[in-house]
Scaffold this active site. Structure first.
Site, short mmCIF file in Angstrom:
data_model
loop_
_atom_site.label_atom_id
_atom_site.label_comp_id
_atom_site.label_asym_id
_atom_site.label_seq_id
_atom_site.Cartn_x
_atom_site.Cartn_y
_atom_site.Cartn_z
CG ASP A 204 -2.27 1.32 1.44
OD1 ASP A 204 -2.07 1.93 0.39
OD2 ASP A 204 -2.49 1.04 2.29
CD GLU B 95 26.31 7.60 7.18
OE1 GLU B 95 26.49 6.44 7.31
OE2 GLU B 95 25.01 8.14 7.80
CB CYS C 20 23.29 11.05 9.93
SG CYS C 20 23.01 9.71 8.48
CB SER D 39 18.09 2.52 13.85
OG SER D 39 16.66 3.06 12.68
CG HIS E 285 19.48 13.20 10.73
ND1 HIS E 285 19.21 12.58 9.13
CD2 HIS E 285 19.15 11.59 10.62
CE1 HIS E 285 19.69 12.15 8.74
NE2 HIS E 285 20.09 10.72 9.08
CE LYS F 276 7.97 7.09 13.74
NZ LYS F 276 6.80 6.44 14.16
CG ASN G 219 18.77 9.09 5.25
OD1 ASN G 219 18.71 10.65 5.16
ND2 ASN G 219 18.67 8.44 6.11
CB SER H 78 23.39 5.28 13.25
OG SER H 78 21.63 5.88 13.40
N1 CAA Z 1 -1.12 3.29 5.90
C1 CAA Z 1 0.21 4.29 6.87
N2 CAA Z 1 0.52 3.48 7.03
C2 CAA Z 1 1.72 3.06 7.39
C3 CAA Z 1 0.81 2.16 6.50
C4 CAA Z 1 0.25 1.71 5.50
N3 CAA Z 1 -0.50 1.20 4.72
N4 CAA Z 1 1.45 1.07 6.75
C5 CAA Z 1 2.55 0.15 7.60
N5 CAA Z 1 1.80 2.25 8.01
C6 CAA Z 1 2.88 3.22 9.13
C7 CAA Z 1 3.28 2.12 10.76
O1 CAA Z 1 2.19 1.82 11.45
C8 CAA Z 1 4.66 2.60 10.94
O2 CAA Z 1 4.09 4.03 11.69
P1 CAA Z 1 4.72 3.81 12.66
O3 CAA Z 1 6.21 4.69 12.90
O4 CAA Z 1 3.64 5.64 13.26
O5 CAA Z 1 4.82 2.68 14.04
C9 CAA Z 1 5.38 3.00 9.34
O6 CAA Z 1 4.28 2.99 8.62
C10 CAA Z 1 6.33 2.39 9.31
O7 CAA Z 1 5.13 1.41 9.42
P2 CAA Z 1 6.58 -0.43 9.37
O8 CAA Z 1 6.94 -0.20 10.75
O9 CAA Z 1 6.12 -1.57 9.30
O10 CAA Z 1 7.27 0.08 8.29
P3 CAA Z 1 8.82 -1.47 8.18
O11 CAA Z 1 9.45 -2.58 9.22
O12 CAA Z 1 9.45 -1.15 6.63
O13 CAA Z 1 10.31 -0.23 8.63
C11 CAA Z 1 11.83 1.74 9.47
C12 CAA Z 1 10.60 1.55 8.84
C13 CAA Z 1 12.53 1.10 10.23
C14 CAA Z 1 12.16 2.85 9.59
C15 CAA Z 1 12.29 1.29 8.35
O14 CAA Z 1 12.71 1.71 6.27
C16 CAA Z 1 14.49 1.55 7.84
O15 CAA Z 1 14.78 1.09 8.23
N6 CAA Z 1 14.62 2.35 7.20
C17 CAA Z 1 16.19 2.63 7.61
C18 CAA Z 1 16.39 3.05 8.92
C19 CAA Z 1 15.99 4.74 9.60
O16 CAA Z 1 15.80 5.29 8.61
N7 CAA Z 1 16.09 5.18 10.94
C20 CAA Z 1 15.90 5.99 11.46
C21 CAA Z 1 16.55 6.20 12.33
S1 CAA Z 1 18.51 6.26 12.17
C22 CAA Z 1 18.47 7.88 11.56
O17 CAA Z 1 18.37 8.06 11.64
C23 CAA Z 1 20.10 7.68 10.83
C24 CAA Z 1 20.33 7.49 9.25
O18 CAA Z 1 19.77 8.61 8.83
C25 CAA Z 1 19.79 6.01 9.42
#
Ligand code: CAA
Length: 387
Positions: free
Chosen positions: A29, A79, A111, A201, A233, A242, A276, A309
């Site tokens: 979706d 990085e 970052c 993370s 960031h 958040k 990103n 990170s």
């Molecule tokens: N409609 C609306 N919302 C939906 C949806 C739908 N159909 N399906 C899922 N969502 C929502 C979920 O409820 C969730 O919301 P919340 O965060 O409010 O709970 C959000 O969308 C994401 O869904 P999931 O948690 O299921 O998604 P995911 O398992 O794919 O993981 C993530 C999300 C962990 C951020 C992933 O994108 C990821 O691993 N990203 C890379 C790591 C990252 O960016 N970390 C950020 C902090 S670290 C940092 O900042 C350093 C850096 O630059 C990397």
């Protein structure tokens, strides 16, 4: 004497992948991306675009406005290093013909490194007001195909001219820090894609924000109400929401939705469509705020939260200068974002994952449409060209 950002400009690649295209391919979706993580597109860098060419594109309009012979240092934060020894700034120095009477060094801490470079530049200017420093934050965010991070890729470079009596923003002295040795996101030397414990993370990011804020308040005496606007960031734009909610709770504040949006939304517009860009993301958010906020930001204090990170975090502030509107480069930012060529999923895979860089000589296919491109790697030496 004050020190800060005199000019700032960002650059991104010539290609984009829509997260609608991505969602369709993965049978997901699209609202998971558009709403759930708050991302619409990601900038995709072809093999002949790297952090050096992105940085050159970011710096170039700044050099057009000043005498480049006055540059005393290039502090390059990334990085996505292209070499374990030679700094990306040294390649950039050659490509742009910067003066030999200049210091160049690369900064690394995920970052966060852009903030480290910025703070180092500010200190250098305070100790010698003759310094005119280019701070560069440039990255290409690359995760393994099929991993949770794949939807949060992107790329960008920000160049900032740091000097005395800056025309855009004074960086204020005093900030809050936090460091903790954690394994939330990292990239071993033998990999060209990052590894991440995604959920963890986001937890370490928010935890670091709380500690850095406490330290900021302790060090500076400033409170939440002393700050008008906030840039965080941005690994994906929902992270800003958040983070701001976490900070408001930490500061024991209740604010209206309107105020919440005013404090944060203009800073997410570019990041939503660039993706990103690791070290550059915080400063692209700042460009986004400057270019898109409808209010006059003169004298506004910005709070910046930088997270890398691993992890290192810092909360710091800056104050916008009178007349800043005359020095922002909105047209160039919009032109780059709007002129990107949309890729199909297969084209993205070809450009992003197929090119092997393994020590063999390579002449790169011409995909980078900009003035600066990586032409070839010959005898393990990177050769750039100017078109
Ligand atoms: N409609 C609306 N919302 C939906 C949806 C739908 N159909 N399906 C899922 N969502 C929502 C979920 O409820 C969730 O919301 P919340 O965060 O409010 O709970 C959000 O969308 C994401 O869904 P999931 O948690 O299921 O998604 P995911 O398992 O794919 O993981 C993530 C999300 C962990 C951020 C992933 O994108 C990821 O691993 N990203 C890379 C790591 C990252 O960016 N970390 C950020 C902090 S670290 C940092 O900042 C350093 C850096 O630059 C990397």
């Amino acid at each position: 004497m004050t020190a800060g950002i005199d000019l700032i400009h960002f650059a991104t690649s010539d290609y984009e992948l829509g997260l609608d295209t991505f969602a369709k391919e993965k049978n997901l979706d699209v609202n998971k991306f558009f709403d759930g993580i708050g991302q619409e597109k990601m900038s995709i860098a072809p093999p002949d675009e790297d952090i050096v060419t992105l940085a050159a594109k970011a710096v170039s309009p700044i050099l057009n406005k000043i005498d480049k012979q006055t540059i005393t240092a290039v502090l390059f934060a990334t990085e996505s290093s292209v070499d374990q020894s030679k700094s990306a700034g040294a390649f950039l120095h050659g490509l742009l013909g910067l003066p030999n009477k200049c210091r160049v060094v690369e900064f690394k801490q995920a970052c966060y490194a852009g903030t480290a470079a910025l703070q180092m530049a500010i200190s250098l200017v305070h100790s010698n007001p003759k310094e005119n420093i280019l701070v560069i934050a440039a990255d290409i965010a690359r995760y393994e195909q099929g991993s949770s991070g794949e939807a949060t890729q992107g790329c960008g470079a920000v160049a900032m001219l740091i000097k005395q009596n800056p025309r855009i923003m004074i960086i204020e002295q005093g900030s809050g820090y936090y460091t903790e040795d954690v394994a939330d996101f990292w990239r071993p030397n033998y990999l060209n894609t990052a590894l991440v414990d995604g959920k963890y993370s986001t937890k370490t990011y928010l935890n670091s924000l709380k500690y850095a804020w406490d330290n900021f308040v302790e060090e500076t005496g400033k409170q939440f109400d002393d700050i008008n606007n906030f840039c965080y960031h941005i690994p994906f734009s929902r992270m800003t929401e958040k983070a701001h909610k976490t900070l408001i709770k930490k500061a024991n504040k209740i604010i209206s939705v309107k105020t919440f949006n005013q404090q944060t939304l203009p800073g997410q517009i570019y990041n939503r469509v660039v993706g990103n860009s690791y070290c550059a993301a915080l400063f692209i958010s700042f460009c986004s705020f400057l270019d898109n906020d409808k209010h006059n930001l003169e004298k506004n204090r910005f709070g910046f939260f930088s997270y890398g990170s691993g992890c290192v975090a810092e909360f710091f502030t800056g104050v916008i200068q009178t007349g800043y509107q005359d020095f922002i480069m909105k047209d160039s930012h919009l032109q780059q974002i709007n002129n990107r060529q949309a890729l199909s999923y297969d084209e993205y895979v070809d450009l992003y994952y197929k090119q092997k860089i393994d020590g063999a000589n390579i002449v790169f296919a011409k995909n980078n449409k900009g003035k600066y491109r990586l032409e070839k790697i010959e005898n393990n030496i990177r050769k750039y060209e100017i078109n």
